[in-house]
Design a protein around this motif. Structure first.
Motif, PDB file in Angstrom:
ATOM      1  N   MET A 147      -4.715   4.883  -5.539  1.00 38.78           N
ATOM      2  CA  MET A 147      -3.285   4.525  -5.838  1.00 38.78           C
ATOM      3  C   MET A 147      -2.885   5.000  -7.345  1.00 38.78           C
ATOM      4  O   MET A 147      -1.753   5.279  -7.870  1.00 38.78           O
ATOM      5  N   LYS A 148      -3.953   4.375  -8.216  1.00 37.47           N
ATOM      6  CA  LYS A 148      -3.864   4.708  -9.530  1.00 37.47           C
ATOM      7  C   LYS A 148      -3.812   6.236  -9.868  1.00 37.47           C
ATOM      8  O   LYS A 148      -2.955   6.777 -10.673  1.00 37.47           O
ATOM      9  N   LYS A 149      -4.665   6.953  -9.234  1.00 35.39           N
ATOM     10  CA  LYS A 149      -4.580   8.383  -9.388  1.00 35.39           C
ATOM     11  C   LYS A 149      -3.307   8.962  -8.757  1.00 35.39           C
ATOM     12  O   LYS A 149      -2.769  10.079  -9.403  1.00 35.39           O
ATOM     13  N   LYS A 150      -2.627   8.362  -7.880  1.00 37.38           N
ATOM     14  CA  LYS A 150      -1.546   9.208  -7.240  1.00 37.38           C
ATOM     15  C   LYS A 150      -0.332   8.128  -6.900  1.00 37.38           C
ATOM     16  O   LYS A 150      -0.102   7.634  -5.817  1.00 37.38           O
ATOM     17  N   PRO A 151       0.196   7.714  -8.186  1.00 34.37           N
ATOM     18  CA  PRO A 151       1.384   6.690  -8.116  1.00 34.37           C
ATOM     19  C   PRO A 151       2.391   7.273  -7.104  1.00 34.37           C
ATOM     20  O   PRO A 151       3.338   6.369  -6.724  1.00 34.37           O
ATOM     21  N   HIS A 191       0.640  -1.200   0.039  1.00 37.51           N
ATOM     22  CA  HIS A 191      -0.144  -0.224   0.073  1.00 37.51           C
ATOM     23  C   HIS A 191       1.001   1.218  -0.080  1.00 37.51           C
ATOM     24  O   HIS A 191       0.318   2.364  -0.440  1.00 37.51           O
ATOM     25  N   ASP A 197      -6.134  -8.295  -3.836  1.00 32.78           N
ATOM     26  CA  ASP A 197      -6.839  -8.690  -4.845  1.00 32.78           C
ATOM     27  C   ASP A 197      -7.643 -10.130  -4.548  1.00 32.78           C
ATOM     28  O   ASP A 197      -7.295 -11.155  -4.763  1.00 32.78           O
ATOM     29  N   ALA A 209      -7.340   1.334  -3.949  1.00 27.39           N
ATOM     30  CA  ALA A 209      -6.486   0.874  -5.102  1.00 27.39           C
ATOM     31  C   ALA A 209      -6.675   2.035  -6.420  1.00 27.39           C
ATOM     32  O   ALA A 209      -5.859   2.409  -7.118  1.00 27.39           O
ATOM     33  N   GLU A 210      -8.018   2.576  -6.190  1.00 26.29           N
ATOM     34  CA  GLU A 210      -8.119   3.632  -7.554  1.00 26.29           C
ATOM     35  C   GLU A 210      -7.395   4.969  -6.966  1.00 26.29           C
ATOM     36  O   GLU A 210      -6.876   5.626  -7.810  1.00 26.29           O
ATOM     37  N   ALA A 220       6.282   0.606  -8.669  1.00 27.23           N
ATOM     38  CA  ALA A 220       5.346  -0.198  -9.320  1.00 27.23           C
ATOM     39  C   ALA A 220       6.165  -1.780  -8.984  1.00 27.23           C
ATOM     40  O   ALA A 220       5.587  -2.665  -8.436  1.00 27.23           O
ATOM     41  N   GLN A 241       5.804  -2.709  -5.354  1.00 25.70           N
ATOM     42  CA  GLN A 241       4.510  -3.152  -5.099  1.00 25.70           C
ATOM     43  C   GLN A 241       4.195  -4.624  -5.499  1.00 25.70           C
ATOM     44  O   GLN A 241       3.603  -5.384  -4.815  1.00 25.70           O
ATOM     45  N   ASP A 242       4.756  -4.885  -6.672  1.00 23.14           N
ATOM     46  CA  ASP A 242       4.638  -6.224  -7.383  1.00 23.14           C
ATOM     47  C   ASP A 242       5.359  -7.204  -6.469  1.00 23.14           C
ATOM     48  O   ASP A 242       5.032  -8.357  -6.274  1.00 23.14           O
TER      49      ASP A 242
END
Ligand SMILES: N[C@@H](CCC(=O)N[C@@H](CS)C(=O)NCC(=O)O)C(=O)O
Length: 225
Positions: free
Chosen positions: A216-220, A113, A174, A213-214, A126, A129-130
């Protein structure tokens, strides 16, 4: 009476669920971590680490670390249906599972997170996170094998808070992918999610996970610095 500092996008619901299972009176004080309320002088005076949840006991102690709070409440209020007592033969496997979730799954969820905190360059976020997700999945794989051999609950045929604890983090990951990959975890998740006291918490956690999750997409670069 107990006071619980918690709020949205935190793990405080784990403690709330134990309080409610035990019909223990408490007051919830919401801390908005998205707006940095956990870093105000007022909150740092309560938990200098600036982390939520914190439980203030009727004796006035400020306790932190979510697993400790759950175990403390279960022991203090003799909720032996949630946590086997110290003399119960199930206590060892129970503690082992709780500490495994706390130390090896939950800690990776933090990296999952907050990958920006573990990356020297934004471009590495990224990948961090992976990697966190891969590690969590490898640990869930082992958990899945254990449940396959001796399930459907972590303690075999006996439900405990270790099951709710594990499912809470599955809900924050997930969930659908995890359940497809790990049938015994999927079965556990369904069983826990069918418990009346757990339904609202897991549903809310599923919503929080999707919303986070949304964000995080907007604020990488990090939802919270
Ligand atoms: N090890 C602590 C970690 C607590 C923690 O990281 N809480 C999160 C919310 S779930 C938090 O306060 N995050 C704010 C931040 O990291 O800035 C526990 O398990 O209670």
């Amino acid at each position: 009476m107990y006071i619980l500092y918690g709020g949205d996008f935190t793990r405080a619901p784990l403690v709330q669920w134990v309080l409610e299972e035990g019909k223990i009176e408490y007051e919830l004080r919401k801390i908005d971590i998205l707006n940095g309320e956990h870093r105000t002088a007022e909150f740092l005076a309560i938990n200098p680490a600036g982390l939520v949840p914190v439980l203030i006991t009727p004796d006035g102690d400020a306790l932190y670390e979510v697993a400790a709070l759950m175990l403390y409440l279960a022991d203090r209020h003799q909720l032996t249906d949630l946590a086997p007592s110290p003399t119960d033969p199930d206590r060892g496997p129970f503690l082992s599972a709780v500490f495994h979730v706390a130390g090896d799954i939950q800690s990776e969820m933090k990296r999952f997170h907050f990958p920006h905190r573990f990356s020297l360059r934004l471009a590495d976020s990224a990948g961090v996170q992976d990697l966190a997700k891969t590690l969590i999945l490898s640990r869930l794989d082992i958990m899945n094998m254990r449940l396959e051999k001796r399930g459907p609950y972590v303690l075999g045929s006996r439900f405990s808070l270790a099951d709710f604890y594990l499912c809470f983090w599955v809900a924050y990951l997930d969930r659908e992918g995890v359940c497809l990959q790990f049938p015994s975890i999927a079965r556990l998740y369904d069983l826990v999610r069918s418990r009346p006291s757990a339904i609202p918490y897991l549903e809310e956690t599923e919503r929080m996970a999707a919303a986070y999750a949304e964000m995080m997409k907007k604020k990488p670069g990090g939802v919270i610095a």
